[in-house]
Write a protein that holds these residues in place. Sequence first.
Motif, PDB file in Angstrom:
ATOM      1  N   CYS A 108      -5.301   5.221  -8.967  1.00  0.00           N
ATOM      2  CA  CYS A 108      -5.079   6.623  -8.588  1.00  0.00           C
ATOM      3  C   CYS A 108      -3.589   6.824  -8.362  1.00  0.00           C
ATOM      4  O   CYS A 108      -2.994   6.167  -7.499  1.00  0.00           O
ATOM      5  N   GLY A 109      -2.972   7.729  -9.117  1.00  0.00           N
ATOM      6  CA  GLY A 109      -1.534   7.913  -8.991  1.00  0.00           C
ATOM      7  C   GLY A 109      -1.110   9.359  -8.985  1.00  0.00           C
ATOM      8  O   GLY A 109      -1.738  10.215  -9.608  1.00  0.00           O
ATOM      9  N   HIS A 110       0.006   9.617  -8.278  1.00  0.00           N
ATOM     10  CA  HIS A 110       0.575  10.953  -8.171  1.00  0.00           C
ATOM     11  C   HIS A 110       1.832  11.062  -9.017  1.00  0.00           C
ATOM     12  O   HIS A 110       2.710  10.194  -8.958  1.00  0.00           O
ATOM     13  N   PRO A 133     -11.875  -1.099  -4.386  1.00  0.00           N
ATOM     14  CA  PRO A 133     -10.762  -0.469  -3.678  1.00  0.00           C
ATOM     15  C   PRO A 133     -10.000   0.509  -4.572  1.00  0.00           C
ATOM     16  O   PRO A 133     -10.009   0.388  -5.805  1.00  0.00           O
ATOM     17  N   ILE A 134      -9.338   1.453  -3.939  1.00  0.00           N
ATOM     18  CA  ILE A 134      -8.508   2.442  -4.645  1.00  0.00           C
ATOM     19  C   ILE A 134      -7.048   2.045  -4.479  1.00  0.00           C
ATOM     20  O   ILE A 134      -6.566   1.902  -3.353  1.00  0.00           O
ATOM     21  N   ILE A 135      -6.336   1.849  -5.587  1.00  0.00           N
ATOM     22  CA  ILE A 135      -4.904   1.550  -5.546  1.00  0.00           C
ATOM     23  C   ILE A 135      -4.140   2.846  -5.792  1.00  0.00           C
ATOM     24  O   ILE A 135      -4.367   3.527  -6.797  1.00  0.00           O
ATOM     25  N   LEU A 136      -3.238   3.192  -4.864  1.00  0.00           N
ATOM     26  CA  LEU A 136      -2.417   4.398  -4.978  1.00  0.00           C
ATOM     27  C   LEU A 136      -1.039   4.066  -5.536  1.00  0.00           C
ATOM     28  O   LEU A 136      -0.378   3.135  -5.067  1.00  0.00           O
ATOM     29  N   PHE A 137      -0.605   4.855  -6.515  1.00  0.00           N
ATOM     30  CA  PHE A 137       0.720   4.721  -7.120  1.00  0.00           C
ATOM     31  C   PHE A 137       1.529   5.968  -6.761  1.00  0.00           C
ATOM     32  O   PHE A 137       1.137   7.086  -7.105  1.00  0.00           O
ATOM     33  N   GLY A 196       0.880   8.699 -11.548  1.00  0.00           N
ATOM     34  CA  GLY A 196      -0.302   8.932 -12.363  1.00  0.00           C
ATOM     35  C   GLY A 196      -0.171   8.287 -13.726  1.00  0.00           C
ATOM     36  O   GLY A 196      -1.142   7.756 -14.272  1.00  0.00           O
ATOM     37  N   GLY A 197       1.046   8.337 -14.275  1.00  0.00           N
ATOM     38  CA  GLY A 197       1.302   7.636 -15.529  1.00  0.00           C
ATOM     39  C   GLY A 197       1.122   6.140 -15.369  1.00  0.00           C
ATOM     40  O   GLY A 197       0.557   5.465 -16.247  1.00  0.00           O
ATOM     41  N   MET A 198       1.599   5.606 -14.250  1.00  0.00           N
ATOM     42  CA  MET A 198       1.439   4.175 -13.984  1.00  0.00           C
ATOM     43  C   MET A 198      -0.029   3.816 -13.806  1.00  0.00           C
ATOM     44  O   MET A 198      -0.473   2.752 -14.246  1.00  0.00           O
ATOM     45  N   ALA A 199      -0.787   4.690 -13.140  1.00  0.00           N
ATOM     46  CA  ALA A 199      -2.218   4.458 -12.984  1.00  0.00           C
ATOM     47  C   ALA A 199      -2.914   4.448 -14.344  1.00  0.00           C
ATOM     48  O   ALA A 199      -3.800   3.620 -14.600  1.00  0.00           O
ATOM     49  N   THR A 252      -5.746  10.796 -11.825  1.00  0.00           N
ATOM     50  CA  THR A 252      -4.342  11.201 -11.834  1.00  0.00           C
ATOM     51  C   THR A 252      -4.203  12.480 -11.021  1.00  0.00           C
ATOM     52  O   THR A 252      -5.073  13.352 -11.063  1.00  0.00           O
ATOM     53  N   ILE A 253      -3.102  12.580 -10.287  1.00  0.00           N
ATOM     54  CA  ILE A 253      -2.821  13.738  -9.438  1.00  0.00           C
ATOM     55  C   ILE A 253      -1.463  14.292  -9.831  1.00  0.00           C
ATOM     56  O   ILE A 253      -0.441  13.630  -9.663  1.00  0.00           O
ATOM     57  N   ALA A 254      -1.437  15.491 -10.402  1.00  0.00           N
ATOM     58  CA  ALA A 254      -0.187  16.133 -10.808  1.00  0.00           C
ATOM     59  C   ALA A 254       0.640  15.235 -11.716  1.00  0.00           C
ATOM     60  O   ALA A 254       1.871  15.196 -11.625  1.00  0.00           O
TER      61      ALA A 254
END
Length: 263
Positions: free
Chosen positions: A112-114, A37-41, A118-121, A137-139
């Motif tokens: 996967c984090g925005h 699974p993908i976890i989003l932050f 992204g830092g948390m990811a 990481t996204i942006a």
Amino acid sequence: MSDTRPPAITETDGWLQLGAGRLFFRGWAPEAAAGAPIILFHDSLGCVELWRSFPATLAAVTGRRVLAYDRLGFGRSDAHPGRLGRGFIRAEAEEVVPRLCAAAGIGRFVACGHSVGGGMAAETAARWPERCEKLVTIAAQAFVEDRTLDGLRVAERDFEDPANLARVARYHGDKARWVVDAWIRTWLNPDFAPWTLDEALARLRCPVLAVHGDTDEYGSLEHPRRIAAGRGRAHIFAGIGHVPHRECERELAGVIDGFLREG
């Protein structure tokens, strides 16, 4: 004729009880979900609802379960009991992620984090190398940059307008003022200036994809380059700003899918 309809996505909501309050999370899953699974932050003003249609699109494109959650103080989760500590990015990985995974029935995962998410990811991938298969990481920011601080100062002035705070309140309710202050005051605090992701990046053991838009008002292209250096690759979207998952949703999902399919 082959069936080209997108797969049906099932949404499931849940709650996680922490000592300081309850966290809300939501999952999206295609009928025959496969793979970790993908976890989003989410970002500093974000929440589950502000991911909008991206999690469902990501689940449909990748064929994987996607999970997003509201950090304490955000969205539908309970209010935060105080101020964010200097180590709040690493603390999320150490203290919340394992409990979230237990509540949602997740073993191995993709982080996967925005933006700050992204830092948390990245901290999550560094802290749980035996469980994190890949990092996206996204942006994301990798250090405190003048461009980031300049963008925050503009946002600070914008939030002097009650209408802008009211828009945040649509997603965070009476926690809106705390959400805005936690973002702006944390990053503009001189004590936060030395922060970097360097230590976490040095501990990464999984492949990395660092996505960034070349017109991002909160960070230069030095951030994805630093995050990906020697660990994976950076993908730069031309003409895209700080929110690729809204500005080029399907293209971003496709890039992530391609990365996840790589050996």
